[in-house]
Write a protein that holds these residues in place. Sequence first.
Motif, short mmCIF file in Angstrom:
data_model
loop_
_atom_site.label_atom_id
_atom_site.label_comp_id
_atom_site.label_asym_id
_atom_site.label_seq_id
_atom_site.Cartn_x
_atom_site.Cartn_y
_atom_site.Cartn_z
N ASN A 1 2.43 0.07 16.04
CA ASN A 1 1.33 0.48 15.17
C ASN A 1 0.04 0.51 15.98
O ASN A 1 -0.40 -0.53 16.49
N VAL B 1 -0.56 -8.21 3.12
CA VAL B 1 -0.56 -6.76 2.93
C VAL B 1 0.67 -6.17 3.61
O VAL B 1 1.00 -6.51 4.75
N ARG C 1 -0.63 5.00 8.46
CA ARG C 1 -1.50 5.77 7.56
C ARG C 1 -2.81 5.05 7.28
O ARG C 1 -3.86 5.68 7.13
N VAL C 2 -2.78 3.73 7.17
CA VAL C 2 -3.97 2.96 6.81
C VAL C 2 -4.46 2.18 8.03
O VAL C 2 -3.80 1.23 8.45
N LEU D 1 -10.80 0.19 -0.01
CA LEU D 1 -9.69 -0.66 0.42
C LEU D 1 -10.13 -2.13 0.44
O LEU D 1 -9.39 -3.01 -0.02
N HIS E 1 -3.53 6.31 -2.70
CA HIS E 1 -4.06 6.02 -1.37
C HIS E 1 -5.56 5.74 -1.44
O HIS E 1 -6.30 6.44 -2.13
N LEU F 1 -0.21 -9.53 7.77
CA LEU F 1 -0.21 -8.06 7.68
C LEU F 1 1.13 -7.57 8.20
O LEU F 1 1.49 -7.84 9.35
N THR G 1 1.94 -2.48 4.69
CA THR G 1 1.44 -1.12 4.85
C THR G 1 2.49 -0.25 5.52
O THR G 1 3.28 -0.72 6.34
N LEU H 1 0.82 -1.21 0.00
CA LEU H 1 0.00 0.00 0.00
C LEU H 1 0.85 1.26 0.00
O LEU H 1 1.97 1.29 0.52
N ASP H 2 0.30 2.31 -0.59
CA ASP H 2 0.89 3.66 -0.54
C ASP H 2 2.32 3.69 -1.05
O ASP H 2 3.19 4.38 -0.47
N ALA I 1 3.52 -4.23 8.86
CA ALA I 1 3.57 -2.78 8.97
C ALA I 1 5.01 -2.35 9.19
O ALA I 1 5.77 -3.01 9.90
#
Length: 321
Positions: free
Chosen positions: A83, A53, A59-60, A43, A36, A76, A55, A8-9, A78
Amino acid sequence: MRLRCAVLDDFQQVATELADWSPVADDVEVVAFDTHFTDEDALATALADVDIVVTLRERVPFPATLIARLPRLKLLIASGMRNSVIDYAAAEAHGVTVCGTASSSTPPVELTWALLLGLARGLVEESTALRTGGPWQSTVGADLHGRRLGLLGLGKIGSRVAQVGLAFGMRVSAWSQNLTKERTDEIGVDLAPSKEDLLASSDFVSVHLALGDRTRGLLGPAELALLKPTAYLINTSRTAIVDQDALLAALHEGRFAGAGVDVFDVEPLPAAHPMRTAPRLLATPHLGYVSRANYATYYGQAVENIRAYLTGSPVRLLRPN
């Protein structure tokens, strides 16, 4: 069938360039999104067929409602090892493993000084004037040597910002709720008697605190009113530490010289957001963590996390803050 991984992003479109994804290429197909997603519905649609994912930062958000809509999601990742926008209980309930990565404090230290120096020497105004045929010299720079730098927070980032200030010949003070004289003596700076004293006595104030119940809204209208008319405020930490309405009002009314901000209440910042047009503001789009070395760490360790997960031994597991 290969697993599908969404990054993402990836605004700069570098996620697959700054790390070697070949160790998982046989098992994982990587799809990077350079825009975004502004709402949960968009999403959920984009990630409907995704197993992994990656990320960036916080941000998300991944609340329980979103996680429940992603039945294929199993991993997931990050960036960073903290987070606050992931619902860890929901992730566990849905069998989603959550991992993090290392993150260097060097880039935000450097960006803090880029903002501070840019404000002090009017770099944006002078550069714009020079390139557009404007006046030759229109600002008078604020000196650093001999001036007071006040730091809210003297942790990993704040202490390094302090060392740069000392190298410039600045007088450096620090304050936070649990800061001790032993810590300030260790860094070689002064311990401010109070938050109010630090704000009133500093020529430059820089925020380096973690966001929590005690720091949310720490600088409100009363605190900002303590700043000298010639003072500058820098925030590369967390938006909610500074009351945004109070900051905008102070900037529009010219109560202090200016602010340098890298964090916002909504990111990316909407086109009509008042921060985009606020006077006396040097703003950057949350670049504090954005550097080649940091990105190489984020994505390189994301690959390591994926490999470890695929072998059944996940690493760098994230837990609630």
